[in-house]
Each structure stands twice: as structure tokens, then as C-alpha cells.
Design an enzyme around this catalytic site. Structure first.
Site, PDB file in Angstrom:
ATOM      1  N   ASP A 295     -11.050  -5.936   6.874  1.00 20.72           N
ATOM      2  CA  ASP A 295     -10.227  -7.145   6.813  1.00 20.72           C
ATOM      3  C   ASP A 295      -9.843  -7.613   8.211  1.00 20.72           C
ATOM      4  O   ASP A 295      -9.805  -8.817   8.487  1.00 20.72           O
ATOM      5  CB  ASP A 295      -8.972  -6.884   5.993  1.00 20.72           C
ATOM      6  CG  ASP A 295      -9.279  -6.554   4.545  1.00 20.72           C
ATOM      7  OD1 ASP A 295     -10.294  -7.054   4.026  1.00 20.72           O
ATOM      8  OD2 ASP A 295      -8.512  -5.786   3.939  1.00 20.72           O
TER       9      ASP A 295
ATOM     10  N   ASN B   1     -20.107  -5.635   3.468  1.00 18.22           N
ATOM     11  CA  ASN B   1     -20.579  -4.372   4.025  1.00 18.22           C
ATOM     12  C   ASN B   1     -21.940  -4.041   3.407  1.00 18.22           C
ATOM     13  O   ASN B   1     -22.468  -4.805   2.590  1.00 18.22           O
ATOM     14  CB  ASN B   1     -19.549  -3.253   3.833  1.00 18.22           C
ATOM     15  CG  ASN B   1     -19.280  -2.927   2.371  1.00 18.22           C
ATOM     16  OD1 ASN B   1     -20.117  -3.154   1.488  1.00 18.22           O
ATOM     17  ND2 ASN B   1     -18.105  -2.372   2.095  1.00 18.22           N
TER      18      ASN B   1
ATOM     19  N   ASP C  54       0.834  -1.204   0.000  1.00 17.52           N
ATOM     20  CA  ASP C  54       0.000   0.000   0.000  1.00 17.52           C
ATOM     21  C   ASP C  54       0.870   1.255   0.000  1.00 17.52           C
ATOM     22  O   ASP C  54       1.787   1.387   0.811  1.00 17.52           O
ATOM     23  CB  ASP C  54      -0.897   0.034   1.248  1.00 17.52           C
ATOM     24  CG  ASP C  54      -1.950  -1.048   1.245  1.00 17.52           C
ATOM     25  OD1 ASP C  54      -2.201  -1.644   0.176  1.00 17.52           O
ATOM     26  OD2 ASP C  54      -2.528  -1.302   2.327  1.00 17.52           O
TER      27      ASP C  54
END
Length: 308
Positions: free
Chosen positions: A249, A182, A13
Site C-alpha cells: 500500500d 503482486n 489493525d
């Protein structure tokens, strides 16, 4: 059977901190940039391992410095990497912008993650020996389907975090024990399957597809839905969020760890909500994932006591 096998993605990331997420065509200045381990599969594997459960990771990285970072990072958390492939493609990379409230926007270049295919005999052995298989959708769908079928055939529990959301074949849905989504993903999955996408009662409607459904609700917590049982809602903890990257996560990995350890689903849900609440209090995906002791302390402090 024991432990968890995660089949999924591993990224590096690149995180930019901004005052606000830019609109299309807009340029904003960053107040800082950092490089950290991430990717939904890697995040979930680390979350499960830090929650105290033996974990193996099946995925792919490039033959590059980022790939070495991933391999080293997984090993540092005592995660099995014997099935981590090295691809001719570069290690997956995510470009993340995080604003002052902790909200984020993410662009992912899959890279080597697209090469997680054709499960080997060693992969099959690992999945068959596990108590639970945890997967997401940042690798080829065919691999997810294959792994789920292997797990179902031998009685390994199959947990899918259906993110990023896409239409799922009926054959895959039929193998799932637990679906974690979600609210946005839940609504999209409902549309794909001809169900009403309205949020009210959405988790219950998704039980037409999977026997256990968990809907994560962000700052509102999470809800658990099971056929023949009442909905269970665990409210979120009151925290000061600085970065929501990887919180979902963290929730998935912690929930899977709780289930494998024999927690009731209600208690595993509380355990996972506590873990996610800690993860949003610091920056980065993998760097923010808490250890088991911290999760248990947070759960007890909130009154969401985990029973032995």
C-alpha cells in the site's frame, strides 16, 4: 486538476507478533500485540499524503471508538475526510500475525467498508477535481466500477491496486490507466482473463487488459510494463525487514503521488520502491509509512536518484 482521491477501506489493525505463522489447527503464543490504523484504502491515502500530495479519502467507518481513531488519524495527516461516512456497522478490523522475518497473514472483517456505496454528488465532485483516483478491492466492486467510470469520463487518471484479487468486469478494466498487482494477483487476473498465468512475461501479457501494468515483486523490487516500451525493473533496497504489513500500500500511494507530481513513470516506480523499503523496517501499516524527505534520501542512497 490536482491531488489524489482514494476510494477505499479503512480498518483498525490488531497485530500479533509471533515466532512463526501458525498452521491450520495450530495455536502459537504471541510476543506482543498492538493496535494501529490500517486498511488498504487508508494506508494508500496516508502514503500519498506523506509523500507530499494533497489527498482526499472516501470511505466509511463505524460510530465507534475505532471510527474516531480513523477519522482523527486521517486528519492528522491533513487528509480530507469530508466524504468519510459513518455507518451503523462497526469499523473494519484486521487480525494480523507477523513472524520474525516480517512475513504476515491477515484476516479482515470488512464492517463499515461494505457500506462504501452509492457515491454522492460531493464524491463525484471530488473525483472529478482530482488528478488521480486510487482504489483497491476491499470495498464493494460496484463502487469501484462506478468511481472509475466517473473518473474516466472527466480525464482523472485511474489507478487500481487489484487486491484482494477477484475477477474484474471488462468495463472496469477498460477504465484503468494503471494496474498495480503482486505476482500472485497478476497470475490470478491472467487466469480470469484466459491468459497464461506463468510468471515469466506475465506483466507483458497483462498489457492486453490495461495500458500500464506494475507488478510488485516483494524482496525483488517491482517491474513496470507499458505498451510499446521495454520492461523497467527496479530492484528492492537491501534492508532488514521486520514487518511487511502495508508495504504494498505504501508503494501504491507513493507511486500515485509521484505520477501526480509529474514524475516519469520510471522515476515514480523508483520513488515507490524506496518508500516501500522504508515501511518494512518498522512495525504496523500506517505507523511505518515514511515522509517524503525520508523517501528521497533512501532513493538517493541507493543510486535510484529521482530526477527533478
Amino acid at each position: 486538476m490536482s491531488g489524489i482521491v482514494v476510494v477505499g477501506s479503512a480498518n483498525i489493525d490488531q497485530v500479533f507478533r509471533v515466532d512463526r505463522i501458525p498452521s491450520p489447527g495450530e495455536t502459537v503464543l504471541s510476543h506482543g500485540v498492538s493496535t494501529a490504523l490500517g486498511g488498504k484504502g487508508q494506508n494508500q491515502a496516508v502514503a500519498a499524503a506523506r509523500a507530499g500530495v494533497e489527498t482526499t479519502f472516501i470511505g466509511a467507518v463505524g460510530a465507534d471508538s475505532f471510527g474516531e481513531m480513523v477519522r482523527s488519524g486521517l486528519s492528522d495527516d491533513a487528509i480530507g475526510v469530508a466524504q468519510l461516512r459513518t455507518s451503523v456497522k462497526p469499523t473494519g478490523t484486521a487480525l494480523i500475525a507477523v513472524d520474525g522475518t516480517g512475513e504476515n497473514t491477515i484476516i479482515v472483517e470488512p464492517g463499515a467498508n461494505s457500506e462504501v456505496a452509492a457515491l454522492t454528488s460531493a464524491d463525484v465532485e471530488a473525483i472529478s477535481a482530482a488528478s488521480a483516483l486510487v482504489m483497491q478491492l476491499e470495498i464493494p466492486l460496484a463502487t469501484v466500477v462506478e468511481a472509475a467510470g466517473i473518473a474516466q469520463a472527466v480525464g482523472t487518471r485511474v489507478i487500481l491496486n487489484a487486491a484482494p484479487i477477484q475477477e474484474l468486469p471488462q468495463g472496469l478494466l477498460d477504465t484503468l490507466d494503471v494496474l498495480i498487482v503482486n505476482e500472485h494477483e497478476a497470475a490470478e487476473l491472467a487466469r480470469y482473463n484466459g491468459l497464461a498465468p506463468e510468471l515469466d512475461g506475465l506483466g507483458e501479457r497483462l498489457l492486453a487488459l490495461v495500458p500500464t501494468v506494475i507488478v510488485t515483486l516483494g524482496s525483488k523490487g517491482a517491474s513496470l510494463h507499458r505498451a510499446g516500451s521495454e520492461e523497467v525493473v527496479v530492484p528492492a533496497h537491501r534492508v532488514t525487514a521486520v514487518d511487511a504489513t502495508g508495504a504494498g500500500d505504501t508503494f501504491c500511494g507513493a507511486f500515485a503521488a509521484g505520477i501526480v507530481e509529474g514524475m516519469l513513470a520510471d522515476d515514480a516506480l523508483r520513488f515507490a520502491v524506496a518508500a516501500a523499503s522504508i515501511s518494512v523496517e518498522s512495525h504496523g501499516a500506517v505507523p511505518s509509512i515514511p515522509l517524503r524527505a525520508a523517501i528521497e534520501t533512501r532513493a538517493k542512497e541507493s543510486g535510484n536518484l529521482i530526477t527533478d
